[in-house]
Every structure is written in C-alpha cells, then in structure tokens.
Design a protein around this motif. Sequence first.
Motif, PDB file in Angstrom:
ATOM      1  N   LEU A   1      28.508 -45.016  -1.173  1.00  0.00           N
ATOM      2  CA  LEU A   1      28.321 -46.276  -0.436  1.00  0.00           C
ATOM      3  C   LEU A   1      28.317 -47.478  -1.384  1.00  0.00           C
ATOM      4  CD1 LEU A   1      25.527 -45.270   2.161  1.00  0.00           C
ATOM      5  CD2 LEU A   1      28.016 -45.158   2.408  1.00  0.00           C
ATOM      6  N   ALA A   2      27.636 -47.320  -2.514  1.00  0.00           N
ATOM      7  CA  ALA A   2      27.546 -48.436  -3.469  1.00  0.00           C
ATOM      8  C   ALA A   2      28.925 -48.794  -4.025  1.00  0.00           C
ATOM      9  CB  ALA A   2      26.579 -48.086  -4.604  1.00  0.00           C
ATOM     10  N   VAL A   3      29.756 -47.762  -4.265  1.00  0.00           N
ATOM     11  CA  VAL A   3      31.112 -48.018  -4.758  1.00  0.00           C
ATOM     12  C   VAL A   3      31.901 -48.775  -3.689  1.00  0.00           C
ATOM     13  CG1 VAL A   3      33.327 -46.896  -5.286  1.00  0.00           C
ATOM     14  CG2 VAL A   3      31.226 -46.088  -6.383  1.00  0.00           C
ATOM     15  N   GLU A   4      31.811 -48.310  -2.460  1.00  0.00           N
ATOM     16  CA  GLU A   4      32.592 -48.940  -1.378  1.00  0.00           C
ATOM     17  C   GLU A   4      32.225 -50.426  -1.222  1.00  0.00           C
ATOM     18  OE1 GLU A   4      35.190 -48.488   0.320  1.00  0.00           O
ATOM     19  OE2 GLU A   4      34.907 -50.028   1.863  1.00  0.00           O
TER      20      GLU A   4
ATOM     21  N   ASP B   1      38.104 -61.718 -10.319  1.00  0.00           N
ATOM     22  CA  ASP B   1      38.418 -61.212 -11.656  1.00  0.00           C
ATOM     23  C   ASP B   1      37.406 -60.194 -12.155  1.00  0.00           C
ATOM     24  OD1 ASP B   1      40.822 -62.823 -12.489  1.00  0.00           O
ATOM     25  OD2 ASP B   1      39.457 -64.417 -11.825  1.00  0.00           O
ATOM     26  N   ALA B   2      36.234 -60.142 -11.514  1.00  0.00           N
ATOM     27  CA  ALA B   2      35.245 -59.140 -11.932  1.00  0.00           C
ATOM     28  C   ALA B   2      34.558 -58.554 -10.701  1.00  0.00           C
ATOM     29  CB  ALA B   2      34.203 -59.766 -12.851  1.00  0.00           C
ATOM     30  N   ALA B   3      34.183 -57.284 -10.838  1.00  0.00           N
ATOM     31  CA  ALA B   3      33.343 -56.606  -9.849  1.00  0.00           C
ATOM     32  C   ALA B   3      31.944 -56.556 -10.431  1.00  0.00           C
ATOM     33  CB  ALA B   3      33.851 -55.181  -9.637  1.00  0.00           C
ATOM     34  N   ILE B   4      30.921 -56.691  -9.585  1.00  0.00           N
ATOM     35  CA  ILE B   4      29.563 -56.459 -10.076  1.00  0.00           C
ATOM     36  C   ILE B   4      29.011 -55.225  -9.384  1.00  0.00           C
ATOM     37  CG2 ILE B   4      28.587 -58.218  -8.485  1.00  0.00           C
ATOM     38  CD1 ILE B   4      26.393 -58.567 -10.846  1.00  0.00           C
ATOM     39  N   LEU B   5      28.519 -54.323 -10.210  1.00  0.00           N
ATOM     40  CA  LEU B   5      27.862 -53.102  -9.735  1.00  0.00           C
ATOM     41  C   LEU B   5      26.952 -53.420  -8.553  1.00  0.00           C
ATOM     42  CD1 LEU B   5      26.461 -50.279 -10.105  1.00  0.00           C
ATOM     43  CD2 LEU B   5      24.991 -51.417 -11.775  1.00  0.00           C
ATOM     44  N   PHE B   6      27.020 -52.657  -7.478  1.00  0.00           N
ATOM     45  CA  PHE B   6      26.086 -52.852  -6.372  1.00  0.00           C
ATOM     46  C   PHE B   6      24.804 -52.073  -6.656  1.00  0.00           C
ATOM     47  CE2 PHE B   6      23.930 -52.517  -2.432  1.00  0.00           C
ATOM     48  CZ  PHE B   6      24.075 -53.794  -1.912  1.00  0.00           C
ATOM     49  N   ALA B   7      23.723 -52.820  -6.857  1.00  0.00           N
ATOM     50  CA  ALA B   7      22.405 -52.243  -7.153  1.00  0.00           C
ATOM     51  C   ALA B   7      21.412 -53.373  -6.919  1.00  0.00           C
ATOM     52  CB  ALA B   7      22.352 -51.742  -8.587  1.00  0.00           C
ATOM     53  N   ASP B   8      20.205 -53.274  -7.446  1.00  0.00           N
ATOM     54  CA  ASP B   8      19.251 -54.380  -7.304  1.00  0.00           C
ATOM     55  C   ASP B   8      18.352 -54.427  -8.537  1.00  0.00           C
ATOM     56  OD1 ASP B   8      18.341 -56.399  -5.083  1.00  0.00           O
ATOM     57  OD2 ASP B   8      16.522 -55.705  -6.083  1.00  0.00           O
ATOM     58  N   ILE B   9      17.823 -55.612  -8.834  1.00  0.00           N
ATOM     59  CA  ILE B   9      16.950 -55.741 -10.004  1.00  0.00           C
ATOM     60  C   ILE B   9      15.643 -54.960  -9.808  1.00  0.00           C
ATOM     61  CG2 ILE B   9      17.915 -58.008 -10.615  1.00  0.00           C
ATOM     62  CD1 ILE B   9      15.180 -59.200  -9.743  1.00  0.00           C
ATOM     63  N   LEU B  10      15.311 -54.615  -8.563  1.00  0.00           N
ATOM     64  CA  LEU B  10      14.029 -53.935  -8.317  1.00  0.00           C
ATOM     65  C   LEU B  10      14.149 -52.416  -8.394  1.00  0.00           C
ATOM     66  CD1 LEU B  10      12.658 -56.369  -5.630  1.00  0.00           C
ATOM     67  CD2 LEU B  10      12.241 -56.326  -8.091  1.00  0.00           C
TER      68      LEU B  10
ATOM     69  N   ILE C   1      31.136 -55.646 -14.193  1.00  0.00           N
ATOM     70  CA  ILE C   1      29.883 -56.224 -14.689  1.00  0.00           C
ATOM     71  C   ILE C   1      28.719 -55.316 -14.313  1.00  0.00           C
ATOM     72  CG2 ILE C   1      28.326 -58.223 -14.585  1.00  0.00           C
ATOM     73  CD1 ILE C   1      30.700 -59.942 -13.663  1.00  0.00           C
ATOM     74  N   GLY C   2      27.930 -54.936 -15.307  1.00  0.00           N
ATOM     75  CA  GLY C   2      26.661 -54.252 -15.062  1.00  0.00           C
ATOM     76  C   GLY C   2      25.552 -55.291 -15.112  1.00  0.00           C
ATOM     77  N   PHE C   3      24.356 -54.986 -14.628  1.00  0.00           N
ATOM     78  CA  PHE C   3      23.315 -56.016 -14.652  1.00  0.00           C
ATOM     79  C   PHE C   3      21.927 -55.408 -14.578  1.00  0.00           C
ATOM     80  CE2 PHE C   3      21.332 -56.202 -10.452  1.00  0.00           C
ATOM     81  CZ  PHE C   3      22.214 -55.472  -9.669  1.00  0.00           C
ATOM     82  N   ALA C   4      20.958 -56.290 -14.845  1.00  0.00           N
ATOM     83  CA  ALA C   4      19.539 -55.969 -14.637  1.00  0.00           C
ATOM     84  C   ALA C   4      18.812 -57.292 -14.458  1.00  0.00           C
ATOM     85  CB  ALA C   4      18.971 -55.218 -15.840  1.00  0.00           C
ATOM     86  N   GLY C   5      17.593 -57.230 -13.955  1.00  0.00           N
ATOM     87  CA  GLY C   5      16.744 -58.408 -13.945  1.00  0.00           C
ATOM     88  C   GLY C   5      16.163 -58.587 -15.337  1.00  0.00           C
ATOM     89  N   ALA C   6      15.937 -59.835 -15.749  1.00  0.00           N
ATOM     90  CA  ALA C   6      15.241 -60.073 -17.015  1.00  0.00           C
ATOM     91  C   ALA C   6      13.760 -59.727 -16.807  1.00  0.00           C
ATOM     92  CB  ALA C   6      15.409 -61.521 -17.443  1.00  0.00           C
TER      93      ALA C   6
END
Length: 343
Positions: A52-55, A67-76, A138-143
């Motif tokens: 589901l997250a990929v879709e 130009d960029a995809a951001i990983l579907f996730a959440d900082i929490l 793009i990968g990510f996290a909350g600071a």
Amino acid sequence: MTQKWFLRPFGGDAVMPPPVWMMRQAGRYLPEYREIRSKAPSFLDFCYTPELAVEVTLQPLRRYGFDAAILFADILLIPDALGQPVQFKTGEGPVLEPIRSAAAVAALQPDRVLGHLAPVFETVRQLAKKIPPETSLIGFAGAPWTVSVYMVEGHGGTDCERARDWAYSAPSEFGHLIDILVEATSDYLIAQIEAGAEVLQLFDSWAGVLSADAFRAWSIEPTKRIVERVKKAAPDVPVIGFPRNAGAMIPEYVEKTGVDGVSLDHSVPLEWAAGAIPKSCVLQGNLDNRLLVVGGAAMDSGIDAILKIAETRPFVFNLGHGIVPQTPPENVGRAVRRIRGEG
Ligand code: 1CP
C-alpha cells in the motif's frame, strides 16, 4: 555522465526548470489515495504495509511526473518503534501516550527500532525498483525536537508548551530523550539509504517555537549529530533540513548542521535567503500551500516570483509546508506545468 535532474542542484548546478516535488504530495487531496487508505485498518498498518505504501508513493508521480518521490511513512513511526503507544484517530490526527518523566524516557526501547521498522525498509527497496529511472527517491525522518514535541505533548495543535517547559527546566533530563532520538533517527536514515533512498529530508516542523539559544541546543545540535552520522555512512547522499519558521536562525542552522539543502517555509523572503545562505547550500521552497488551494493568477504569480530566484542558484521548487487536503488536484498539475515553462 547523465545525472538525475533532481540531483543536479546538489552537484552545484542552477538548472532551469528547477527540479520540483511537493511535501505531502501523497495524501488526502487525491481521490486515489483516499480509496487505498480506506482499505487499511489504521494509518500505522497502512504505513507498515509495503504494497500500500508503495502504491500511494507512486500515485502523485503518475499524475504529475514530479522529479522526486518521497517514501510514504510518518515521522511518528519512530516513537511507535521505541515502544510508545501511538494512534492516528480519524479527523483528530495523532494521539500518543505522553512521555513526561525520566522514568518514561528510560522505558523507551531503542533496541527494537530497526526490527520494528523493517516494513519501511522493504517499501524503500520496492520503490527503488519501481519509480521511473529519471526520478529520485527521498527518504525522511522527523528531527529530534519535532518528534519529541509529539512524544511529550501527546498530540498536535499545541504551542509545544510542555516540551519547552521540560527543555528549559530540566535540560539534562530532556536531553536524554533527544539523545535517544538522535541515535534512533540516524540508524533509521542510514537503513533507508541502504535500502535505496538517494536523498534525505529531516522535518523540524516545530523549530519555530524555540528561543535562539534553545534552537541551537535542540534543533541545530541534534541535527548536526545526525548529519555527521549519516555522512560517515554515506558521504554522497544529500541531506535537506526543514527548520520550519526558524526565520533569522536559518543561516546559522545551515552553517552549523552541515545540511546540503534547506527547505524554507513561505514566510522566508527568498531574496534575503539568497543573500544570507551560501550557494553551496541548495534552497528549497517555498510557495504558500494556500496558493495551491486558490490556484489561478495568484498562484501563477507566486510561482513566477520564486522562479526568478531559482534561476540564480541551485534550487529545488517546493511548497512552504505540505499540500492540504482541500487542494484541487488540477491546481497541482497547473503549478507543475508553470514551473516547467509549459503553461
Ligand atoms: O490519511 C490520513 O488521514 C493521514 C494523513 C497523513 C499523511 C498523508 C499523516 C498523519 N501522515 C501522512 C504522511 C506523511 N507525513 C508523509 C509522507 C507523504 C508525503 O509527503 O507525500 C510525510 C513526509 C509526513 C511527515 C509528517 N508527519 C510531519 C512533518 C511535515 C509537516 O507536515 O510538518 C509531521 C508534523 C507529521 C505528523 C502528522 N502525521 C499525520 C498528521 C495529520 C500529522 C500532523 C499532526 C499535527 O500536528 O496536527
């Protein structure tokens, strides 16, 4: 060597049109997102189901060719992985069992973070194979500061008063929570890179509530430590920081944290940022997300003003904060065409 368009500014090039992506480009403004979202029993299950997250990560790419995809996730996901109970309630946003004592900090379980987040790394691995070859991931996290705000307050919509009070009254106790977050977040981001993330963004959405000295202690310092750890593992992966509403502190944030790019909220005058921040740091931003709701000539002239600065230095086009659910999807298409000189 051909390089993906998104990565060109990070190599020092002021390319036109600037690469474009939008914070919260996947989300409730898209009917196809709402459709998939209704199939998952909870928002956390949704984030932890790679299929589901990929879709939903791919949905906005199909519509707009960002130009960029951001990983579907959440900082929490980090508090959840540390063992703090987290729930997402419909219409209410996240609700956490608040952490307000040294004992509650000591009960967190850093050893379980990477195992718990394994489904996220699987999502990144699948995305690395499925996104178009010209698109960056793009990968990510909350600071740490922003994640700690939710951990301490227990929900959004506050002025972060409990977290600020704790940080001011018992800095070494609060600092222990931040230390745990620095370690967990660094491990998490490095694992995202190993799974295929090509760029990272660190969201410090609540940076703007801190006094200058507190900003140095709780936003700049922890971010600097994360950047150092990530750079040791992967020196070539660009890291973008987003110290939202940090205003006049942003140049110091850039200088001291060592980020490769800085995402600017819409209150920042771009001509000021262009003078105050060296060209070695990519500027990203900063269209007001309400202009994307309003659309039309107002949105067009907001875009044109940003493009004037984008011509002059390495730049990535984005919003000043995430796309809001009321945004008409056709306005996003019109914005992307305008940015690319096609409309
Ligand atoms: O379907 C739903 O109703 C859930 C809405 C939603 C979505 C789509 C939440 C709950 N999180 C997300 C995904 C998300 N969150 C992404 C990936 C999607 C993308 O960008 O395309 C990202 C990068 C985030 C990051 C995030 N989550 C931030 C930092 C950026 C920002 O907006 O400032 C923050 C603060 C959160 C917490 C959070 N998660 C969700 C909500 C509604 C909130 C905000 C809570 C609040 O303070 O009101």
